[in-house]
Design an enzyme around this catalytic site. Structure first.
Site: not given
Length: 217
Positions: A65-66
């Protein structure tokens, strides 16, 4: 300090600045994320982009994930030092490593055996002894370890899964992306009260779908 060390230090400084600029302001969360080297969880061609605020591909068709989303989800959990946390969707292990810096014990589960195996290797390398990883169907949670103070789901469900809600303690918090898998989802914070559940929509996100059953790999 070597040129490479200076470069890494500068990238980490930009990394933390990006987190703050996206709304990650909790001091404990920022400290936990500063201590976890995202580069340890990104392999191969994308390793050089580990300190960018962007999601990146990992094995088994999944993503890491970011970082700003990791930070915002972690911040929404409001983890206390004695909390027991369940993470559904181990992936690279990065999110679990961040949680481990805030909670007493982290349980993480993923349907992909390879991802769990590789994450466990990284946890050992980093000396993270308060994480227990399982291969299994995360949509059913871990009833043998329940109840949990906090639950974090890193894959999108059409609704907050009933088995996970049932494994949340009273006054516990769950953060989960909710929505159709082919559209932007909404990150939802669920608080269990004596009377039931309270829901708060936080922001739009995009996650891989929460899939039932074990993967074939």
């Amino acid at each position: 300090m070597t040129d490479r060390a200076e470069d890494i230090a500068e990238r980490k400084m930009r990394f933390l600045y990006a987190l703050r600029s996206k709304g990650v302001t909790d001091g404990r969360v920022l400290t936990a994320m500063e201590r976890v080297d995202r580069g340890a969880f990104v392999r191969g061609l994308f390793a050089e982009r580990a300190y960018e605020d962007t999601p990146l591909p990992i094995a088994c068709g999944q993503t890491i994930s970011q970082p700003s989303i990791v930070g915002l989800m972690t911040q929404a959990l409001a983890i206390a030092p004695r909390d027991r946390v369940l993470e559904v969707g181990t992936g690279s292990g990065y999110q679990a490593a961040v949680l481990a810096g805030l909670a007493r014990r982290v349980y993480t589960i993923d349907r992909h055996r390879r991802l769990v195996r590789e994450a466990e290797e990284t946890f050992r390398t980093l000396g993270l002894s308060n994480i227990t990883a399982f291969t299994g169907d995360g949509s059913h949670g871990l009833p043998d370890q329940a109840p949990f103070d906090r639950i974090l789901v890193t894959a999108a469900a059409e609704d907050p899964p009933g088995p996970l809600l049932a494994q949340l303690k009273v006054d516990g918090i769950m953060v989960v992306p909710v929505g159709q898998t082919d559209a932007v989802q909404t990150l939802v914070k669920v608080v269990r009260t004596e009377a039931g559940f309270e829901y708060e929509e936080l922001r739009s996100v995009r996650f891989v779908p929460l899939v039932e059953g074990l993967a074939a790999d």
